[in-house]
Scaffold this motif. Structure first.
Motif, PDB file in Angstrom:
ATOM      1  N   TYR A 185       0.833  -1.209   0.000  1.00  0.00           N
ATOM      2  CA  TYR A 185       0.000   0.000   0.000  1.00  0.00           C
ATOM      3  C   TYR A 185       0.868   1.259   0.000  1.00  0.00           C
ATOM      4  O   TYR A 185       0.655   2.180  -0.796  1.00  0.00           O
ATOM      5  N   LEU A 186       1.853   1.309   0.892  1.00  0.00           N
ATOM      6  CA  LEU A 186       2.698   2.494   0.984  1.00  0.00           C
ATOM      7  C   LEU A 186       3.566   2.659  -0.257  1.00  0.00           C
ATOM      8  O   LEU A 186       3.833   3.790  -0.688  1.00  0.00           O
ATOM      9  N   ALA A 187       4.013   1.548  -0.838  1.00  0.00           N
ATOM     10  CA  ALA A 187       4.795   1.633  -2.080  1.00  0.00           C
ATOM     11  C   ALA A 187       3.967   2.327  -3.155  1.00  0.00           C
ATOM     12  O   ALA A 187       4.476   3.165  -3.910  1.00  0.00           O
ATOM     13  N   GLY A 188       2.686   1.992  -3.200  1.00  0.00           N
ATOM     14  CA  GLY A 188       1.806   2.625  -4.165  1.00  0.00           C
ATOM     15  C   GLY A 188       1.601   4.098  -3.884  1.00  0.00           C
ATOM     16  O   GLY A 188       1.738   4.951  -4.774  1.00  0.00           O
ATOM     17  N   ARG A 189       1.301   4.436  -2.651  1.00  0.00           N
ATOM     18  CA  ARG A 189       1.003   5.836  -2.312  1.00  0.00           C
ATOM     19  C   ARG A 189       2.239   6.725  -2.442  1.00  0.00           C
ATOM     20  O   ARG A 189       2.148   7.847  -2.943  1.00  0.00           O
ATOM     21  N   ILE A 190       3.397   6.216  -2.015  1.00  0.00           N
ATOM     22  CA  ILE A 190       4.621   7.014  -2.087  1.00  0.00           C
ATOM     23  C   ILE A 190       5.022   7.269  -3.534  1.00  0.00           C
ATOM     24  O   ILE A 190       5.574   8.320  -3.864  1.00  0.00           O
ATOM     25  N   SER A 191       4.722   6.312  -4.416  1.00  0.00           N
ATOM     26  CA  SER A 191       5.074   6.473  -5.831  1.00  0.00           C
ATOM     27  C   SER A 191       3.996   7.219  -6.620  1.00  0.00           C
ATOM     28  O   SER A 191       4.061   7.301  -7.846  1.00  0.00           O
ATOM     29  N   GLY A 192       2.993   7.732  -5.909  1.00  0.00           N
ATOM     30  CA  GLY A 192       1.988   8.574  -6.554  1.00  0.00           C
ATOM     31  C   GLY A 192       0.789   7.847  -7.125  1.00  0.00           C
ATOM     32  O   GLY A 192      -0.020   8.438  -7.839  1.00  0.00           O
ATOM     33  N   LYS A 193       0.638   6.557  -6.790  1.00  0.00           N
ATOM     34  CA  LYS A 193      -0.501   5.798  -7.300  1.00  0.00           C
ATOM     35  C   LYS A 193      -1.773   6.184  -6.544  1.00  0.00           C
ATOM     36  O   LYS A 193      -1.731   6.717  -5.437  1.00  0.00           O
ATOM     37  N   SER A 194      -2.917   5.892  -7.152  1.00  0.00           N
ATOM     38  CA  SER A 194      -4.199   6.214  -6.546  1.00  0.00           C
ATOM     39  C   SER A 194      -4.466   5.329  -5.334  1.00  0.00           C
ATOM     40  O   SER A 194      -3.802   4.301  -5.129  1.00  0.00           O
ATOM     41  N   LEU A 195      -5.462   5.724  -4.549  1.00  0.00           N
ATOM     42  CA  LEU A 195      -5.864   4.941  -3.388  1.00  0.00           C
ATOM     43  C   LEU A 195      -6.280   3.537  -3.805  1.00  0.00           C
ATOM     44  O   LEU A 195      -5.864   2.542  -3.197  1.00  0.00           O
ATOM     45  N   GLU A 196      -7.091   3.432  -4.855  1.00  0.00           N
ATOM     46  CA  GLU A 196      -7.576   2.127  -5.318  1.00  0.00           C
ATOM     47  C   GLU A 196      -6.432   1.252  -5.794  1.00  0.00           C
ATOM     48  O   GLU A 196      -6.370   0.057  -5.479  1.00  0.00           O
ATOM     49  N   HIS A 197      -5.502   1.837  -6.550  1.00  0.00           N
ATOM     50  CA  HIS A 197      -4.349   1.074  -7.041  1.00  0.00           C
ATOM     51  C   HIS A 197      -3.492   0.583  -5.878  1.00  0.00           C
ATOM     52  O   HIS A 197      -3.006  -0.556  -5.877  1.00  0.00           O
ATOM     53  N   SER A 198      -3.296   1.430  -4.883  1.00  0.00           N
ATOM     54  CA  SER A 198      -2.468   1.080  -3.735  1.00  0.00           C
ATOM     55  C   SER A 198      -3.099  -0.048  -2.910  1.00  0.00           C
ATOM     56  O   SER A 198      -2.397  -0.930  -2.409  1.00  0.00           O
ATOM     57  N   LEU A 199      -4.422  -0.026  -2.772  1.00  0.00           N
ATOM     58  CA  LEU A 199      -5.110  -1.109  -2.072  1.00  0.00           C
ATOM     59  C   LEU A 199      -4.923  -2.430  -2.820  1.00  0.00           C
ATOM     60  O   LEU A 199      -4.652  -3.471  -2.213  1.00  0.00           O
ATOM     61  N   LYS A 200      -5.041  -2.388  -4.134  1.00  0.00           N
ATOM     62  CA  LYS A 200      -4.851  -3.601  -4.937  1.00  0.00           C
ATOM     63  C   LYS A 200      -3.416  -4.098  -4.845  1.00  0.00           C
ATOM     64  O   LYS A 200      -3.164  -5.305  -4.767  1.00  0.00           O
ATOM     65  N   LEU A 201      -2.460  -3.170  -4.843  1.00  0.00           N
ATOM     66  CA  LEU A 201      -1.050  -3.542  -4.740  1.00  0.00           C
ATOM     67  C   LEU A 201      -0.770  -4.197  -3.390  1.00  0.00           C
ATOM     68  O   LEU A 201      -0.051  -5.202  -3.305  1.00  0.00           O
ATOM     69  N   GLY A 202      -1.365  -3.645  -2.317  1.00  0.00           N
ATOM     70  CA  GLY A 202      -1.199  -4.241  -0.995  1.00  0.00           C
ATOM     71  C   GLY A 202      -1.758  -5.644  -0.930  1.00  0.00           C
ATOM     72  O   GLY A 202      -1.135  -6.566  -0.387  1.00  0.00           O
ATOM     73  N   LYS A 203      -2.942  -5.848  -1.509  1.00  0.00           N
ATOM     74  CA  LYS A 203      -3.563  -7.169  -1.507  1.00  0.00           C
ATOM     75  C   LYS A 203      -2.789  -8.148  -2.383  1.00  0.00           C
ATOM     76  O   LYS A 203      -2.625  -9.325  -2.020  1.00  0.00           O
ATOM     77  N   SER A 204      -2.278  -7.686  -3.527  1.00  0.00           N
ATOM     78  CA  SER A 204      -1.500  -8.551  -4.419  1.00  0.00           C
ATOM     79  C   SER A 204      -0.202  -8.993  -3.757  1.00  0.00           C
ATOM     80  O   SER A 204       0.189 -10.166  -3.849  1.00  0.00           O
ATOM     81  N   LEU A 205       0.464  -8.064  -3.068  1.00  0.00           N
ATOM     82  CA  LEU A 205       1.709  -8.410  -2.390  1.00  0.00           C
ATOM     83  C   LEU A 205       1.443  -9.369  -1.238  1.00  0.00           C
ATOM     84  O   LEU A 205       2.231 -10.286  -0.982  1.00  0.00           O
ATOM     85  N   THR A 206       0.327  -9.199  -0.547  1.00  0.00           N
ATOM     86  CA  THR A 206      -0.045 -10.115   0.527  1.00  0.00           C
ATOM     87  C   THR A 206      -0.185 -11.541   0.001  1.00  0.00           C
ATOM     88  O   THR A 206       0.357 -12.487   0.578  1.00  0.00           O
ATOM     89  N   THR A 207      -0.899 -11.700  -1.096  1.00  0.00           N
ATOM     90  CA  THR A 207      -1.084 -13.024  -1.703  1.00  0.00           C
ATOM     91  C   THR A 207       0.253 -13.617  -2.120  1.00  0.00           C
ATOM     92  O   THR A 207       0.525 -14.798  -1.882  1.00  0.00           O
ATOM     93  N   ARG A 208       1.110 -12.788  -2.717  1.00  0.00           N
ATOM     94  CA  ARG A 208       2.416 -13.257  -3.168  1.00  0.00           C
ATOM     95  C   ARG A 208       3.263 -13.739  -1.987  1.00  0.00           C
ATOM     96  O   ARG A 208       3.906 -14.784  -2.046  1.00  0.00           O
ATOM     97  N   VAL A 209       3.278 -12.984  -0.916  1.00  0.00           N
ATOM     98  CA  VAL A 209       4.076 -13.330   0.265  1.00  0.00           C
ATOM     99  C   VAL A 209       3.576 -14.614   0.919  1.00  0.00           C
ATOM    100  O   VAL A 209       4.354 -15.490   1.291  1.00  0.00           O
ATOM    101  N   LEU A 210       2.255 -14.746   1.053  1.00  0.00           N
ATOM    102  CA  LEU A 210       1.692 -15.924   1.710  1.00  0.00           C
ATOM    103  C   LEU A 210       1.888 -17.192   0.886  1.00  0.00           C
ATOM    104  O   LEU A 210       1.818 -18.304   1.425  1.00  0.00           O
ATOM    105  N   ASN A 211       2.159 -17.049  -0.397  1.00  0.00           N
ATOM    106  CA  ASN A 211       2.392 -18.213  -1.256  1.00  0.00           C
ATOM    107  C   ASN A 211       3.846 -18.661  -1.283  1.00  0.00           C
ATOM    108  O   ASN A 211       4.194 -19.616  -1.978  1.00  0.00           O
ATOM    109  N   HIS A 212       4.709 -17.965  -0.530  1.00  0.00           N
ATOM    110  CA  HIS A 212       6.122 -18.337  -0.460  1.00  0.00           C
ATOM    111  C   HIS A 212       6.512 -18.567   1.002  1.00  0.00           C
ATOM    112  O   HIS A 212       6.316 -17.686   1.841  1.00  0.00           O
ATOM    113  N   PRO A 213       7.061 -19.735   1.327  1.00  0.00           N
ATOM    114  CA  PRO A 213       7.452 -20.046   2.705  1.00  0.00           C
ATOM    115  C   PRO A 213       8.404 -19.002   3.271  1.00  0.00           C
ATOM    116  O   PRO A 213       9.349 -18.574   2.601  1.00  0.00           O
TER     117      PRO A 213
END
Length: 226
Positions: A185-213
């Motif tokens: 989320y913060l990576a998105g907001r700091i780089s100037g992305k919209s609120l909606e994009h940042s929420l999606k980025l946070g959720k996508s990164l969460t899924t990616r992290v949980l899929n790797h031990p």
């Protein structure tokens, strides 16, 4: 069985606000802020609670100067009972509230600190917080109605309010999910992305992290997000 012991009284973070023999009147954080001109400071209630009372007061003084120079402050309310009491947490978080720009609020931690998950939006909108990301749980499914009751929403308030659903498979996964979401989320907001994009980025990164031990992810598996 593996046991982990945290010697908080000797944790290096406790001494990050103490003067050194080389700089008797200046803490390492003060030196870092002056030298590197940081854009933002991230404060977790876990690290805030770890500090001594004097160190907390020093941090608040530094934040006052940091904010005057245009710095941003990001905060999460993760509460650990072995670090401080709810009364101590309430007092110090109230001192911190005027400096927070973006807050990540876990409703269960909010209940531990304040005894209720009510008045969350009111508490953070009272000062300068412009974005509030609230992690809700299925067991607290009536929370969205509070937005309606207080007539506060992302459209009617100067503060943007986002609700996300908690990931609750186990404690380790929960911590990984929290850290990953906030980082995305913060990576998105700091780089100037919209609120909606940042929420999606946070959720996508969460899924990616949980899929790797242990959240160790090969660089190749992250290229589409970098």
């Amino acid at each position: 069985m593996c046991y982990r012991h945290f010697w908080n009284k000797d944790n290096a973070a406790r001494y990050y606000f103490a003067s050194s023999t080389l700089s008797p009147n200046t803490s390492p954080l003060e030196i870092a802020l002056h030298k590197y001109h940081y854009h933002a400071i991230y404060i977790s209630a876990v690290s805030f609670g770890l500090l001594t009372e004097d160190a907390k007061a020093t941090l608040l003084v530094l934040l006052e100067k940091f904010k005057r120079k245009g710095g941003k402050v990001y905060f999460d309310n993760r509460y650990r009972a072995h670090l401080w009491t709810p009364q101590q947490a309430k007092y110090w978080i109230c001192q911190l509230l005027p400096y927070i720009d973006i807050a990540f609020i876990d409703l269960k931690d909010e209940q531990k600190i304040w005894g209720t998950d009510e008045h969350v939006i009111e508490r953070y909108s009272r000062f300068n917080c412009c974005e509030l990301v609230i992690k809700q749980y299925s067991s607290l499914n009536d929370f969205p109605s509070q937005c309606d009751k207080q007539n506060l929403s992302s459209r009617s308030s100067a503060m943007s309010i986002s609700l996300i659903q908690a990931v609750e498979p186990n404690q380790t996964s929960t911590h990984l999910a929290d850290n990953a979401f906030i980082a995305g989320y913060l990576a998105g907001r700091i780089s100037g992305k919209s609120l909606e994009h940042s929420l999606k980025l946070g959720k996508s990164l969460t899924t990616r992290v949980l899929n790797h031990p242990t959240a160790v992810i090969p660089a190749a598996a992250m290229r589409d997000m970098m």
